[in-house]
Design an enzyme around this catalytic site. Sequence first.
Site, PDB file in Angstrom:
ATOM      1  N   VAL A  61      44.682  55.327 -64.928  1.00  0.00           N
ATOM      2  CA  VAL A  61      44.475  54.355 -66.241  1.00  0.00           C
ATOM      3  C   VAL A  61      43.699  53.345 -66.240  1.00  0.00           C
ATOM      4  O   VAL A  61      43.229  53.167 -67.375  1.00  0.00           O
ATOM      5  CB  VAL A  61      46.157  54.336 -66.732  1.00  0.00           C
ATOM      6  N   TYR A  62      43.205  53.314 -65.555  1.00  0.00           N
ATOM      7  CA  TYR A  62      42.491  52.051 -65.331  1.00  0.00           C
ATOM      8  C   TYR A  62      40.656  52.685 -65.393  1.00  0.00           C
ATOM      9  O   TYR A  62      39.776  54.316 -64.650  1.00  0.00           O
ATOM     10  CB  TYR A  62      41.727  51.732 -63.528  1.00  0.00           C
ATOM     11  N   SER A  63      40.654  52.363 -66.856  1.00  0.00           N
ATOM     12  CA  SER A  63      39.143  52.932 -67.124  1.00  0.00           C
ATOM     13  C   SER A  63      39.496  54.740 -67.108  1.00  0.00           C
ATOM     14  O   SER A  63      38.161  55.366 -66.963  1.00  0.00           O
ATOM     15  CB  SER A  63      38.294  52.468 -66.668  1.00  0.00           C
TER      16      SER A  63
END
Length: 344
Positions: A61-63
Amino acid sequence: MDYRRLGTSGLKVPALSFGTGTFGGSGPLFGAWGRTDAAEARRLLDICIDAGVTLFDTADVYSQGASEEVLGAAIRGRRDQVLISTKTGLPMGDGPNDAGSSRGRLVRAVEDALRRLGTDHIDLLQLHAFDAGTPVEEVLSTLDGLVRAGKLRHVGVSNFSGWQVMKSLAAADRHGWPRYVANQVYYSLLGRDYEWELMPLGKDQGLGALVWSPLGWGRLTGRIRRGQPWPEGSRLHDTAGFGPPVDDELLYRVVDALDEIAAETGRTVPQIAINWLLQRPTVASVIIGARNEEQLRQNLGAVGWSLTPAQVARLDEASAVTAPYPYFPYRRQAAFARLDPPLV
């Protein structure tokens, strides 16, 4: 660098690990954290590896996967020198099966992470949140299959409550599936809720804590002082609403204590805050982050020395808050202490 066993597993991890939330930053949260590209990421990894920091933590989900892609590019050609930890479970799209830990979602998430990271295995996969809509048996049997296929080495959780962890561990023991060995948790001098239930659970059940946001969501950088506005350029202006809330009086009480100890030791406020965490029970590794080389080198200075017991006690006192029921302080009175001796 000190290396510690991760829970009851045979995996040894460095006392400091590196969080890659700043890699490939996009969106209102991760874009504010940082926009590190592959070239800069490789430079930061060079510094980490030279210092013995060999565990790198990311999440799909990071970027929206960009962090994993940048990390994959930065480790190319030296995969055998590093450990990769990633997380999945939070929404990656608007579809009905784009979030959670169902069998199909987990298999697809692992395959996508392997592709983005450019590797054939993940050393530690952590579920980013508990999926109440999927039976724990489905989750764990799927993870078992992925471990047996060689795609995962170890499994863990993040942001689970105590009962959610225990329900999962009981099912794993009952069926002979892999047990969770890591719990990635928020823990800092400004947020000690981990100590009330999850720390005793980790001690009893053999989960090592990987600590995220050890500087209280950017509040313990040494730039915030009592009676002064947040510094210009601070990420808190854009990201405070995304993170754990902190009472102002608690913040300034802790900062005052940190400033006093910084004057005594010649160490920086972040180094002292991280060193305090490294002395806590069950903590396997503290995840540090950095947008540039200067921040990274400063955070690396948190190891190789120790606060004195008296300094630890002062920080304990400054950061103490009243626990909720059933963790009230009366549990530390003599009658309860015989049944429930404190960890700290």
